[in-house]
Write an enzyme that holds these catalytic residues in place. Sequence first.
Site, PDB file in Angstrom:
ATOM      1  N   ARG A 177     -31.029  12.238  23.917  1.00  0.00           N
ATOM      2  CA  ARG A 177     -32.401  12.624  23.600  1.00  0.00           C
ATOM      3  C   ARG A 177     -33.007  13.398  24.774  1.00  0.00           C
ATOM      4  NH1 ARG A 177     -35.297   6.666  23.848  1.00  0.00           N
ATOM      5  NH2 ARG A 177     -36.066   6.798  25.999  1.00  0.00           N
ATOM      6  N   LEU A 191     -27.021   8.409  29.929  1.00  0.00           N
ATOM      7  CA  LEU A 191     -26.695   7.212  30.696  1.00  0.00           C
ATOM      8  C   LEU A 191     -25.483   7.487  31.569  1.00  0.00           C
ATOM      9  CD1 LEU A 191     -27.307   4.489  27.972  1.00  0.00           C
ATOM     10  CD2 LEU A 191     -28.899   5.467  29.628  1.00  0.00           C
ATOM     11  N   GLY A 195     -20.286  10.986  28.860  1.00  0.00           N
ATOM     12  CA  GLY A 195     -19.491  12.124  29.307  1.00  0.00           C
ATOM     13  C   GLY A 195     -20.283  13.171  30.057  1.00  0.00           C
ATOM     14  N   ASP A 287     -37.460   3.413  20.257  1.00  0.00           N
ATOM     15  CA  ASP A 287     -36.038   3.685  20.086  1.00  0.00           C
ATOM     16  C   ASP A 287     -35.435   2.821  18.985  1.00  0.00           C
ATOM     17  OD1 ASP A 287     -35.128   1.159  21.235  1.00  0.00           O
ATOM     18  OD2 ASP A 287     -35.649   1.967  23.195  1.00  0.00           O
TER      19      ASP A 287
END
Length: 488
Positions: A177, A191, A195, A287
């Site tokens: 996001r 986070l 990747g 969320d």
Amino acid sequence: MKYKDLRDFIDLLEKRGELKRITQEIDPYLEMTEIADRTLRAKGPALLFENPKGYDIPVLANLFGTPKRVAMGMGQEDVSELREVGKLLAFLKEPEPPKGIKEALGQIPVYKQVLNMPAKEVKKAPCQEVILQGDEVDLTKLPIQHCWPGDAAPLITWGLTVTKGPYKKRQNLGIYRQQLLGKNKIIMRWLSHRGGALDFQEWCKENPGQPYPVSVALGADPATILGAVTPVPDTLSEYAFAGLLRGSKTEVVKSISNDLQVPASAEIVLEGYIMPGEMAPEGPYGDHTGYYNEVDDFPVMTVTHMTHRKNPIYHSTFTGRPPDEPAILGVALNEVFVPILQKQFPEIVDFYLPPEGCSYRMAIVTMKKQYPGHAKRVMMGVWSYLRQFMYTKFVIVCDDDINARDWEDVIWAITTRMDPARDTTLIENTPIDYLDFASPVSGLGSKMGMDATNKWPGETNREWGEPIEMDKATKDRVDDIWQSLNIL
């Protein structure tokens, strides 16, 4: 059922009654969320808001609001067919040599599909029909949803972020996001284990102080979007997997300002860079847990170029208390996970991520138990085999006489086959979703495994209970006279 681009998919959905065009003026500020939320909960169609208040770009919402549409996006007619996608991924993750000529011939269709894996770079692409750069870039002209009253700002939710690390040959595609920060600034909320974040960390070590190139595609074709949220093997690129789903090579084009390849058919592409050390507080946002999350600092992306198709479509969603689109995606992708897990753990009969568990926070496994302690081995396997389950807080393991998808069955197994002290496994200081405010430390918390299987000798010293069941002969006799009794 193959789609060249998002517009092909929209056309097919409309022909099948799976898409509703909304011509009335609807505000991206809160109203779209409320309409999409009600539609999703009613298992309704995808929505194309053709007249967003204050904007001239239509908004596509609730695209994957039913498991059926997720399956359709993967080129399948029904959710049950996603098991075959999982089997293909399991084979690609751990291929086995054929045991004979017959088996080798049977694998030919798989190898034909593999031929569709390499992406095809094109020189001219629809996503670059219009090119904006420098001062021409203005993200506020996009109808970005402001989903919830307490959200900090409009939020890009379906941005397909393309990155590449300095040591890797292939690119990474991830959906993170992105908070709108200004006309040419967004916050990249990835986070640390994802990747894109790993690629960025490696870049910073190799190129300290240098801008890191990033491209973000909005409105890619369904196969490419879903390839980015599917557990593809680390050796397989998301573009390659999208080619497998689509049955044709994924067409990509080099970004205008960097070497990253983006989906050629995307509706909108944002290009730019992240300057190491440039951070901004992100959030709060509602969320997928059903709560507003904490504010935390994340990297800022400066957008130098925005390219798009003529008359582009903006693809959007919202996240909230389940069910939401991530929860629906979880239900559908659940069928992909099962064969992958069974490849490594053949004793697994079924695997279920209940959508009310926020897509991945609880897993229920049924298995053919073979020895004492077997359930604990399966628990550990679920947590460790696929990175998608590293944030799963609760794993419940039951015997194969239990229906993993029936809460009445599962609760019965828990309350009759478990001793809380003996059959509960607690593991502390493990990675946990940063959005999980229940953990004592951000990003670090505990996991619980529940062994709700029948206990074997060595696991209990007591005589184990035998389930009550009526004999077949009596059932058959009552079946014969049931209608004549006229009870119900």
